[in-house]
Design an enzyme around this catalytic site. Structure first.
Site, short mmCIF file in Angstrom:
data_model
loop_
_atom_site.label_atom_id
_atom_site.label_comp_id
_atom_site.label_asym_id
_atom_site.label_seq_id
_atom_site.Cartn_x
_atom_site.Cartn_y
_atom_site.Cartn_z
N ASN A 191 0.79 -1.24 0.00
CA ASN A 191 0.00 0.00 0.00
C ASN A 191 0.81 1.28 0.00
OD1 ASN A 191 -2.43 -1.25 -0.22
ND2 ASN A 191 -2.81 -1.31 2.00
N GLU A 220 -3.21 -0.99 -7.62
CA GLU A 220 -4.56 -1.10 -7.02
C GLU A 220 -5.15 0.31 -7.01
OE1 GLU A 220 -5.43 -1.12 -2.54
OE2 GLU A 220 -5.57 -3.24 -3.04
N TRP A 236 -9.35 -7.58 12.48
CA TRP A 236 -8.59 -7.28 11.26
C TRP A 236 -7.10 -7.26 11.61
CZ3 TRP A 236 -6.03 -2.39 10.49
CH2 TRP A 236 -5.32 -2.35 9.29
N ARG A 249 -14.55 -2.63 7.15
CA ARG A 249 -14.17 -3.97 6.69
C ARG A 249 -15.41 -4.79 6.34
NH1 ARG A 249 -10.29 -2.05 5.55
NH2 ARG A 249 -8.18 -2.18 6.41
N ASP A 307 -7.83 -11.95 -3.39
CA ASP A 307 -7.61 -10.79 -2.53
C ASP A 307 -7.69 -11.19 -1.06
OD1 ASP A 307 -9.61 -7.95 -1.55
OD2 ASP A 307 -7.43 -8.07 -1.68
N HIS A 344 -0.79 2.62 9.36
CA HIS A 344 -1.92 2.66 8.41
C HIS A 344 -2.52 4.08 8.46
CE1 HIS A 344 -5.47 1.41 6.22
NE2 HIS A 344 -5.09 0.15 6.19
N SER A 367 3.17 -1.94 4.94
CA SER A 367 4.21 -2.97 5.08
C SER A 367 5.54 -2.51 4.49
CB SER A 367 3.75 -4.25 4.36
OG SER A 367 3.51 -3.97 2.99
O1 SFD Z 1 -4.76 -3.15 3.13
C1 SFD Z 1 6.83 -8.72 20.03
N1 SFD Z 1 -1.24 -3.82 6.35
C2 SFD Z 1 -1.05 -3.66 4.98
N2 SFD Z 1 0.06 -3.11 4.47
C3 SFD Z 1 0.29 -3.17 3.10
O2 SFD Z 1 1.33 -2.69 2.63
N3 SFD Z 1 -0.63 -3.77 2.25
C4 SFD Z 1 -1.81 -4.30 2.70
O3 SFD Z 1 -2.60 -4.85 1.93
C5 SFD Z 1 -2.09 -4.11 4.10
N4 SFD Z 1 -3.34 -4.59 4.63
C6 SFD Z 1 -3.24 -5.17 5.90
C7 SFD Z 1 -2.22 -4.73 6.81
C8 SFD Z 1 -2.15 -5.28 8.11
C9 SFD Z 1 -3.09 -6.26 8.48
C10 SFD Z 1 -3.03 -6.86 9.84
C11 SFD Z 1 -4.09 -6.73 7.53
C12 SFD Z 1 -4.16 -6.18 6.24
C13 SFD Z 1 -5.06 -7.80 7.89
C14 SFD Z 1 -0.38 -3.07 7.28
C15 SFD Z 1 1.00 -3.72 7.51
O4 SFD Z 1 0.86 -5.07 7.79
C16 SFD Z 1 1.67 -2.97 8.66
O5 SFD Z 1 1.79 -1.64 8.29
C17 SFD Z 1 3.08 -3.49 9.02
O6 SFD Z 1 3.10 -4.86 9.22
C18 SFD Z 1 3.57 -2.79 10.30
O7 SFD Z 1 4.87 -3.28 10.58
P1 SFD Z 1 5.45 -3.33 12.08
O8 SFD Z 1 6.81 -3.94 12.00
O9 SFD Z 1 5.28 -2.03 12.75
O10 SFD Z 1 4.45 -4.35 12.86
P2 SFD Z 1 4.38 -5.94 12.66
O11 SFD Z 1 4.73 -6.33 11.27
O12 SFD Z 1 3.04 -6.35 13.17
O13 SFD Z 1 5.51 -6.51 13.63
C19 SFD Z 1 5.47 -6.43 15.03
C20 SFD Z 1 6.37 -7.57 15.54
O14 SFD Z 1 6.56 -7.42 16.95
C21 SFD Z 1 6.42 -8.69 17.57
N5 SFD Z 1 6.04 -8.45 18.97
N6 SFD Z 1 8.04 -9.31 20.10
C22 SFD Z 1 8.58 -9.47 21.34
N7 SFD Z 1 7.94 -9.07 22.50
C23 SFD Z 1 6.73 -8.48 22.46
N8 SFD Z 1 6.16 -8.08 23.59
C24 SFD Z 1 6.11 -8.29 21.18
N9 SFD Z 1 4.92 -7.76 20.77
C25 SFD Z 1 4.90 -7.86 19.43
C26 SFD Z 1 5.35 -9.43 16.74
O15 SFD Z 1 5.41 -10.81 16.92
C27 SFD Z 1 5.74 -8.95 15.33
O16 SFD Z 1 6.67 -9.81 14.74
S1 SFD Z 1 -4.60 -3.49 4.45
O17 SFD Z 1 -5.76 -4.09 5.01
O18 SFD Z 1 -4.12 -2.40 5.25
P1 AMP Z 2 -7.80 -0.83 3.36
O1 AMP Z 2 -8.20 -1.99 2.57
O2 AMP Z 2 -8.95 -0.07 3.96
O3 AMP Z 2 -6.79 -1.18 4.37
O4 AMP Z 2 -7.11 0.20 2.37
C1 AMP Z 2 -6.01 -0.15 1.61
C2 AMP Z 2 -5.49 1.11 0.94
O5 AMP Z 2 -6.49 1.67 0.11
C3 AMP Z 2 -5.10 2.22 1.91
O6 AMP Z 2 -4.02 2.90 1.31
C4 AMP Z 2 -6.34 3.11 1.96
O7 AMP Z 2 -6.00 4.42 2.30
C5 AMP Z 2 -6.82 3.00 0.51
N1 AMP Z 2 -8.28 3.15 0.39
C6 AMP Z 2 -9.23 2.32 0.90
N2 AMP Z 2 -10.46 2.74 0.57
C7 AMP Z 2 -10.30 3.87 -0.19
C8 AMP Z 2 -11.19 4.79 -0.83
N3 AMP Z 2 -12.51 4.63 -0.76
N4 AMP Z 2 -10.65 5.83 -1.51
C9 AMP Z 2 -9.31 6.00 -1.59
N5 AMP Z 2 -8.40 5.19 -0.99
C10 AMP Z 2 -8.89 4.14 -0.31
#
Ligand code: SFD
Ligand code: AMP
Length: 630
Positions: free
Chosen positions: A62, A126, A218, A249, A351, A388, A439
Site C-alpha cells: 500500500n 490497485e 482485522w 471492513r 484478494d 496505516h 508494510s
Molecule cells: O490493506 C513482540 N497492512 C497492509 N500493508 C500493506 O502494505 N498492504 C496491505 O494490503 C495491508 N493490509 C493489511 C495490513 C495489516 C493487516 C493486519 C491486515 C491487512 C489484515 C499493514 C501492515 O501489515 C503494517 O503496516 C506493518 O506490518 C507494520 O509493521 P510493524 O513492523 O510495525 O508491525 P508488525 O509487522 O506487526 O511486527 C510487530 C512484531 O513485533 C512482535 N512483537 N516481540 C517481542 N515481545 C513483544 N512483547 C512483542 N509484541 C509484538 C510481533 O510478533 C511482530 O513480529 S490493508 O488491510 O491495510
Molecule cells: P484498506 O483496505 O482499507 O486497508 O485500504 C487499503 C489502501 O487503500 C489504503 O491505502 C487506503 O488508504 C486506501 N483506500 C481504501 N479505501 C479507499 C477509498 N474509498 N478511496 C481512496 N483510498 C482508499
C-alpha cells in the site's frame, strides 16, 4: 518467586520485534554492522517467518510512490498523508520514508515477492499509491532475507521471547528484559542501542466478535501494545495517542476494502441503495479544508457511512456484483466478457485468500458469490496502528537534511528515528505521526532506524551498564502473576474464581468494557465526552491497582498477563490524549460530543504525552505542527 533461569545476551544493537520494521532493520543494520564489526540481535515473541501483521500474508503493497515514473512527487505523497490525517502529520518523517520505499519494493521483487504485472510488464496498481501482489508468503520472504543478513554478520535472532520492559541506566535505554514463552527462562538483553518495534495494538477495545469468534479481528490480536508500553515505561515522549484507526471492513470476517474501492471501483450503499458518499456530502463543509480533498480522508469516509447507520439505513453493502459486471461489460465481446468475469471472480477470492482467509471462509459458509451478491461492510472496533491511517507511536527525530529553519529545533535531535530517550529508536507502528507507511514503508523505516542506531553506537561505543537491582526487581515483577496463582490457587474449588487474583482474560474483558463504554467504542457508536473520559480514567486507575493481582497458571497465561497490561497502558494513553485534545478532528474515528467541531486555530497541533514510571504520572504536551517545503 518462580524458579526461572536467567539468560544474559550481550549485543551492540537489539532489535525488539521481528515484524516488517524489524526485518527491515535487520537487513540494513547487518550490512553496516559487518563493516564495523558490530553485533546485531533480533528478538520476537513468535516465529519471525509468520509473526506480526503480515503473518497471514497481504494482497497489496500500500505504499509505492512510483517516483521514477514521473507521475508522482514526494510532495504529492506528503499532501495525501497530511490531508488524510486532517492536517496532523510529520512531513519530515513521511518524506524520509517515501524517498526510499520504491527501492525497498524493487528489492522485495528481487527476493521473489510476486507483484502483479500487466501485458507491458508494468506493475498493476490497485490505486495511485498501491500495488497488487500475490502476498501469501510475503512475511516468509522478508524474514528469510533478515535471517540471511544476520547470519552473514554473525548476528542472531531469538524467537518465542516476550519482551516486557526496557532496561534503563541514567535516562538512557541499555537493552530490554523478557521471558521465554516456551521455557522457564528470563532473558536480559544488554545493548548499546535498542529498537522498540513491536507493532501496534488490538483488543484494547471490545471487539464486535463474540464467543468462539472472539479472537477474530482485522489487525492481529497478538500485537498487544508492547511498543507503546516499552516507550512509555522508558520515559520517551509519545505522540498522537488519540489517533486510533477504525477501518471499514467486510462484516464479521474483517476482509479489507481497498481492492474493492480502488481496483474494482466498487461503490458501497445503504440498505435502500443510497450512496452515502454522495447523499451525505453536505456534511463535508464542516470539516474543511480536509473534508473537501480527494480522496476523502479515511475517517471522513467512515463518518458519512456512520451517518446512514445512525439514521437506521443499515445494513451497508459493498456492491461487489455491480462492480464486477461493470468491468466485464467493458470487454469487446461476449467471449471476452465471460473470460474477464472468470478472471475477476478469481481476483476477488485471491484478494482475501492472500490476506484475511476468514473472509473467504465466510463467503463460502454463507453461499456468497461476490459476482452475484453484495456483502455487508461495517466500521470495526478501534485499533492502534500508526503505520496505516492511524498515527499513534513514539515521538522520533527526523532526518537533519529534511529540516527547515522552522522545524529543526522541534523535529531533529541527532539520529533519525531516535525517540526522546537516548539509545532508544522506533519505526513502523511504533513510531508516530508518520501514517500511510504500511508494510513496505514500515520495512523502509526499519532500515532507516537500524542504520541510524548503528551510527549512534559508533558515536557512543561504551558498554551498556545495567544495574543488577533493576534486573532483580523486574524479574520479580514479571513473574509475580505465576507466584500469585501458585500461592492462592488452592483457596477456591475452581481456580478461575478466586478472591486473591484476577486471570488475564478477566482483566482484559474489564479493560475492553471500560474502553468500549467510556472511550467511544463500538457500543457507544464511537462517541464520548469529557465526563465519560474522566470516569473511564477513574476505572482504569482501579484496574491498574488490580494489575498487581494478576494470576497466571503457566507461561501462556504469563504472556497473556503482560499483553493485557501493555494494552491497559495503551488504553490510558488513548483516553488521556482524547481528553487533552479539546476538539473533534477525526469524526469517523471518534466523536467528542462535548467538543463536536474541529478547532484549527487552537488544535492544529500534536497531542503528545509522557509517562513517569516512578510516580505513575502522565504529562500532556502540545507540540506545533510545522510543514516542510519540498
Ligand atoms: O490493506 C513482540 N497492512 C497492509 N500493508 C500493506 O502494505 N498492504 C496491505 O494490503 C495491508 N493490509 C493489511 C495490513 C495489516 C493487516 C493486519 C491486515 C491487512 C489484515 C499493514 C501492515 O501489515 C503494517 O503496516 C506493518 O506490518 C507494520 O509493521 P510493524 O513492523 O510495525 O508491525 P508488525 O509487522 O506487526 O511486527 C510487530 C512484531 O513485533 C512482535 N512483537 N516481540 C517481542 N515481545 C513483544 N512483547 C512483542 N509484541 C509484538 C510481533 O510478533 C511482530 O513480529 S490493508 O488491510 O491495510
Ligand atoms: P484498506 O483496505 O482499507 O486497508 O485500504 C487499503 C489502501 O487503500 C489504503 O491505502 C487506503 O488508504 C486506501 N483506500 C481504501 N479505501 C479507499 C477509498 N474509498 N478511496 C481512496 N483510498 C482508499
Amino acid at each position: 518467586m518462580a524458579d526461572f533461569e536467567t539468560v544474559v545476551v550481550e549485543t551492540d544493537l537489539l532489535i525488539s520485534g521481528g515484524g516488517m520494521a524489524g526485518c527491515g532493520a535487520a537487513v540494513e543494520a547487518a550490512y553496516w554492522a559487518r563493516k564495523h564489526n558490530l553485533k546485531v540481535t533480533l528478538v520476537d515473541k513468535a516465529a519471525v517467518d509468520r509473526s506480526g501483521a503480515v503473518a497471514m500474508g497481504l494482497s497489496a503493497i500500500n505504499q509505492y510512490v512510483d517516483l521514477n515514473s514521473g507521475n508522482n512527487t514526494l510532495k504529492d505523497y506528503c499532501d495525501y498523508v497530511r490531508n488524510d490525517l486532517m492536517g496532523i502529520t510529520r512531513e519530515d518523517l513521511v518524506t524520509s520514508i517515501a524517498r526510499h520505499v520504491d527501492q525497498t519494493v524493487h528489492t522485495f521483487e528481487k527476493w521473489g515477492l510476486p507483484i502483479w504485472k500487466d501485458e507491458e510488464g508494468n506493475f498493476v496498481h490497485e490505486g495511485r499509491w498501491q500495488l497488487m501482489i500475490n502476498g501469501e508468503s510475503y512475511k516468509v520472504i522478508v524474514a528469510e532475507a533478515a535471517k540471511n543478513a544476520l547470519a552473514e554478520c554473525d548476528g542472531e535472532y531469538l524467537e518465542r521471547i516476550f519482551i516486557t520492559h526496557p532496561l534503563m541506566n541514567d535516562g538512557k535505554c541499555v537493552g530490554a528484559i523478557g521471558f521465554s514463552v516456551r521455557e522457564n527462562k528470563v532473558y536480559i538483553f544488554k545493548a548499546k542501542a535498542t529498537l522498540g518495534i513491536m507493532g501496534g495494538a488490538v483488543h484494547v477495545f471490545k471487539p464486535r466478535s463474540t464467543g468462539e469468534g472472539f479472537g477474530r479481528s482485522w489487525y492481529p490480536p497478538f500485537n498487544s501494545g508492547s511498543s507503546t508500553f516499552f516507550h512509555a515505561y522508558a520515559g520517551a515522549e509519545l505522540t498522537c495517542q488519540e489517533v486510533r484507526f477504525i477501518p471499514v471492513r467486510f462484516k464479521d470476517a474483517y476482509g479489507p476494502v481497498g481492492a474493492w474501492f480502488l481496483l474494482f471501483k466498487s461503490i458501497a450503499t445503504n440498505a435502500y441503495g443510497g450512496n452515502y458518499m454522495q447523499d451525505n456530502a453536505y456534511e463535508l463543509d464542516k470539516w474543511e479544508p480536509y473534508g473537501k480533498v480527494k480522496p476523502r480522508p479515511a475517517n471522513i469516509r467512515n463518518w458519512l457511512m456512520m451517518m446512514d447507520v445512525e439514521a437506521g439505513k443499515s445494513p451497508i453493502y459493498m456492491q461487489t456484483a455491480e462492480a464486477i459486471q461493470r468491468i466485464a461489460d467493458k470487454a469487446p465481446d461476449e467471449k471476452a466478457a465471460k473470460k474477464k468475469l472468470k478472471e475477476l471472480e478469481a481476483e476477488a477470492w485471491e484478494d482475501f485468500l492472500d490476506m484475511t482467509i476468514s473472509q473467504a471462509i465466510l463467503w463460502a459458509a454463507t453461499n456468497t458469490e461476490p459476482e452475484k451478491k453484495p456483502s455487508e461492510i461495517m466500521a470495526c472496533d478501534p485499533y492502534f496502528i500508526g503505520s496505516h491511517s492511524g498515527a499513534n507511536g513514539a515521538w522520533v527525530s527526523g532526518p537533519e537534511d529534511l529540516q527547515t529553519d522552522e522545524t529543526r529545533d522541534e523535529y531533529f535531535w541527532g539520529y533519525t528515528n531516535m525517540t526522546t530517550v537516548p539509545g532508544l529508536f522506533a519505526a513502523g507502528d511504533a513510531s508516530g505521526a508518520s501514517s500511510h507507511k504500511f508494510s513496505s514503508g514500515s520495512f523502509t523505516e526499519g532500515r532507516i532506524a537500524g542504520k541510524a542506531a548503528l551510527n549512534y553506537i559508533l558515536d557512543n561505543p561504551e558498554a551498556p551498564v545495567v544495574d543488577d537491582a533493576q534486573i532483580e526487581d523486574l524479574k520479580a515483577t514479571i513473574l509475580k502473576p505465576l507466584d500469585m496463582f501458585e500461592e492462592y490457587k488452592g483457596a477456591t474449588t475452581d481456580p478461575t474464581v478466586n478472591p486473591h487474583y484476577i486471570r488475564p482474560n478477566q482483566f482484559m474483558y474489564r479493560l475492553q468494557k471500560i474502553m468500549d463504554e467510556y472511550a467511544g467504542g463500538v457500543s457507544s457508536q464511537f462517541k464520548t465526552n469529557d465526563k465519560l473520559l474522566e470516569k473511564g480514567l477513574e476505572l482504569l486507575a482501579m484496574l491498574k491497582e488490580d494489575q498487581l493481582n494478576l494470576g497466571a497458571n503457566g507461561l501462556h497465561e504469563l504472556m497473556r498477563s503482560w499483553e493485557a497490561t501493555h494494552r491497559m497502558y495503551q488504553g490510558e494513553a488513548h483516553v488521556r490524549s482524547i481528553l487533552f485534545r479539546d476538539e473533534t478532528r477525526w469524526p469517523g474515528y471518534y466523536f467528542r460530543a462535548d467538543k463536536p467541531s474541529m478547532d484549527n486555530e487552537n488544535w492544529l497541533a500534536f497531542c503528545n504525552c509522557k509517562y513517569d514510571r516512578n510516580t505513575g504520572e502522565w504529562e500532556m504536551i502540545k507540540r506545533p505542527v510545522k510543514y516542510i517545503s519540498h
